[in-house]
Write an enzyme that holds these catalytic residues in place. Sequence first.
Site, PDB file in Angstrom:
ATOM      1  N   CYS A  49       8.997   7.917  -4.947  1.00 39.64           N
ATOM      2  CA  CYS A  49       8.634   6.526  -4.669  1.00 39.64           C
ATOM      3  C   CYS A  49       8.579   5.643  -5.904  1.00 39.64           C
ATOM      4  O   CYS A  49       8.952   4.475  -5.863  1.00 39.64           O
ATOM      5  CB  CYS A  49       7.292   6.492  -3.942  1.00 39.64           C
ATOM      6  SG  CYS A  49       7.156   7.647  -2.572  1.00 39.64           S
ATOM      7  N   ASP A  85       1.301   9.767  -0.517  1.00 37.76           N
ATOM      8  CA  ASP A  85       0.884  10.067   0.853  1.00 37.76           C
ATOM      9  C   ASP A  85       1.815  11.095   1.489  1.00 37.76           C
ATOM     10  O   ASP A  85       1.367  12.027   2.157  1.00 37.76           O
ATOM     11  CB  ASP A  85       0.913   8.792   1.703  1.00 37.76           C
ATOM     12  CG  ASP A  85      -0.177   7.811   1.307  1.00 37.76           C
ATOM     13  OD1 ASP A  85      -0.776   7.992   0.237  1.00 37.76           O
ATOM     14  OD2 ASP A  85      -0.418   6.866   2.069  1.00 37.76           O
ATOM     15  N   CYS A 109       4.806   3.423  -4.349  1.00 32.84           N
ATOM     16  CA  CYS A 109       4.218   4.039  -3.159  1.00 32.84           C
ATOM     17  C   CYS A 109       3.024   3.223  -2.654  1.00 32.84           C
ATOM     18  O   CYS A 109       2.545   2.302  -3.305  1.00 32.84           O
ATOM     19  CB  CYS A 109       3.836   5.484  -3.428  1.00 32.84           C
ATOM     20  SG  CYS A 109       2.530   5.688  -4.647  1.00 32.84           S
ATOM     21  N   ASP A 110       2.533   3.639  -1.499  1.00 34.29           N
ATOM     22  CA  ASP A 110       1.675   2.800  -0.660  1.00 34.29           C
ATOM     23  C   ASP A 110       0.518   2.094  -1.356  1.00 34.29           C
ATOM     24  O   ASP A 110       0.374   0.881  -1.273  1.00 34.29           O
ATOM     25  CB  ASP A 110       1.088   3.646   0.475  1.00 34.29           C
ATOM     26  CG  ASP A 110       2.162   4.196   1.399  1.00 34.29           C
ATOM     27  OD1 ASP A 110       3.347   3.979   1.127  1.00 34.29           O
ATOM     28  OD2 ASP A 110       1.797   4.852   2.387  1.00 34.29           O
ATOM     29  N   LYS A 111      -0.365   2.856  -2.019  1.00 38.84           N
ATOM     30  CA  LYS A 111      -1.608   2.255  -2.516  1.00 38.84           C
ATOM     31  C   LYS A 111      -1.394   1.481  -3.805  1.00 38.84           C
ATOM     32  O   LYS A 111      -2.237   0.660  -4.176  1.00 38.84           O
ATOM     33  CB  LYS A 111      -2.676   3.331  -2.725  1.00 38.84           C
ATOM     34  CG  LYS A 111      -2.936   4.207  -1.514  1.00 38.84           C
ATOM     35  CD  LYS A 111      -3.142   3.393  -0.247  1.00 38.84           C
ATOM     36  CE  LYS A 111      -3.182   4.267   0.984  1.00 38.84           C
ATOM     37  NZ  LYS A 111      -1.928   4.986   1.274  1.00 38.84           N
ATOM     38  N   CYS A 143       9.439   5.244   0.740  1.00 43.37           N
ATOM     39  CA  CYS A 143       9.906   5.617   2.084  1.00 43.37           C
ATOM     40  C   CYS A 143      10.613   4.470   2.785  1.00 43.37           C
ATOM     41  O   CYS A 143      10.169   3.322   2.738  1.00 43.37           O
ATOM     42  CB  CYS A 143       8.740   6.124   2.916  1.00 43.37           C
ATOM     43  SG  CYS A 143       8.003   7.641   2.280  1.00 43.37           S
ATOM     44  N   GLU A 174      -4.513   9.649   6.442  1.00 40.96           N
ATOM     45  CA  GLU A 174      -3.544   9.284   7.465  1.00 40.96           C
ATOM     46  C   GLU A 174      -3.254  10.495   8.339  1.00 40.96           C
ATOM     47  O   GLU A 174      -3.282  11.628   7.879  1.00 40.96           O
ATOM     48  CB  GLU A 174      -2.247   8.793   6.825  1.00 40.96           C
ATOM     49  CG  GLU A 174      -2.412   7.467   6.108  1.00 40.96           C
ATOM     50  CD  GLU A 174      -1.114   6.991   5.466  1.00 40.96           C
ATOM     51  OE1 GLU A 174      -0.157   7.779   5.420  1.00 40.96           O
ATOM     52  OE2 GLU A 174      -1.073   5.843   5.005  1.00 40.96           O
ATOM     53  N   SER A 212      -0.152   6.625   9.184  1.00 38.26           N
ATOM     54  CA  SER A 212       0.965   6.252   8.322  1.00 38.26           C
ATOM     55  C   SER A 212       1.726   5.104   8.965  1.00 38.26           C
ATOM     56  O   SER A 212       1.747   4.952  10.189  1.00 38.26           O
ATOM     57  CB  SER A 212       1.892   7.451   8.145  1.00 38.26           C
ATOM     58  OG  SER A 212       3.130   7.049   7.618  1.00 38.26           O
TER      59      SER A 212
END
Length: 564
Positions: A59, A91, A132-134, A204, A454, A480
């Site tokens: 990511c 994640d 990535c996500d956070k 992702c 998640e 997610s």
Amino acid sequence: MSDPYARPSDPAKRHSAALTDGIDRAPARAMLKGIGLDDEALARPLVGIATTWIETMPCNWNQRELARHVRRGIIEAGGTPVEFNTIAVSDGVSMGTEGMRASLVSREVIADSIELVVRGHLLDGLVCLVGCDKTIPAAAMALARLDVPGLVLYNGSIAPGRFRGRDVTLQDVFEAVGAAAAGRMSNADVHELEGAACPGAGACGGQFTANTMATVLEFLGISPGGLNDIPATDPAKKDAAYEAGKVAMRLVRDDVRPSQIMTREALENGVAAVAATGGSTNAVMHLIAIADELGITLTIDEFDEIAARTPVIADIVPGGRFVATDLHAAGGVALVGRELLKAGLVHGDAPNVDGRTLAGVAAAVVETPGQEVVVPIETPLKPTGGLAILRGNLAPEGCVVKLAGHERLFHRGPARVFDSEEACFAAVKAQSIRAGDVVVIRYEGPAGGPGMREMLHVTAALVGEGLGDEVALITDGRFSGATHGLMVGHVAPEAARGGPIAALRDGDTIELDVTARELRVALTAEEISARLRGVVAPPPRYTKGVLARYAAGVSSASEGAVLR
């Protein structure tokens, strides 16, 4: 001989002059010269480049390369770049394990660490590279908290993998685990798929949390228009990084602060972007957390109000057919803005760090002829947005249901109650979940988890077994962005803090009614109270360290799961 310390400060060194200027600062300058900075470099504004590079996932993998181009943009625009690194937790890699508890916690650690570096070294500006996500909301939170000129640049989405003639993403691999348990795929099939799903750098590929939040940042105006949706491996991403460096220096020169960009109207634009793209429910807590840093009250009910009037117009997985790289090829995120503006669903005069407005960014979009990723607002994919907020006797403080990727608005069935994700996954793997069940996973909230894991490991396995359209799932944890099906998360209050979800028992009848905006159990208030008096919560999973501190200080999911 002239005094070498008499050189006047660059006016844009609003913070760093106190660190670098004058004879009293000779020791600091000596140390900075030890890493190659000279008098000319130290006379310029110091602009941080915060990367979240880490060797645990694809990511964020390209950020070291992108940072070089950000540096070049800053230098050519008259600044001195100061690169530093912070952390990230994947994640996708940690999903379904104890490691996933660290993911949401990392958002606060990332924001705190960026804050500490900028404050500790009196930097004049900031460029945050995220993946990535956070890392994405964390960077926006840090900028909002610091209110120094700066921006966020998303390092881009991963390209889709190819498996037996079709595009695939990580979501397909998670669902393959359930398909294998049901005998619909062989172990060899899954192994072949896992080797093809992630072909290189980038986050992702669907409208999961990373791409959802990258979209949100463009609508918030804190990312330059059109730069986030360029894929990670596209050669144009390097040019985007260079441009981000130049833009950051202009913000420093003009003293344009994040609080001037991320306004109440911009936050409402961000919510509309989530709704219109069928984006991740995680955006609810992330946008509330960003608003909290800005001193702006944003409630979960506002998400429901905005989603109710905002149609889904982006046909992106998990609810649609295409991936993020397809959106870029179609013309980019600005296509979504253009369509929403046509219907008056966003504030077109909201500013962007690149000097334009949202309307200006949308007006400049170049649509690829024949593209099908973003549909006209007049003929939406769904008349209302991809999420809704429910309340009721199981969620007095609210919860979030994802509406993209399924058509069901009502489910009534018996509860199957689990006190951890692992216990539930074992039941799914043993194929003991039945059509019609309401799967309940509790003690996975922000404090109870801690870290609000998640549930993609579970939800994907249910879909893979063919139960995605036959069951519902509720949890005080999260989902997610890759989750699809009738799934309700962020149930508040959470079980660990005495929420009604802690009173549930196997066989209780639960109703999930999206139209009525209710999540309820067929129990009276007296029965729920009596049960709660007898509940003995599991002991804390952690008694020291960052996870224990987080559990003690984290707010409800309905308040953004921020630290108080």
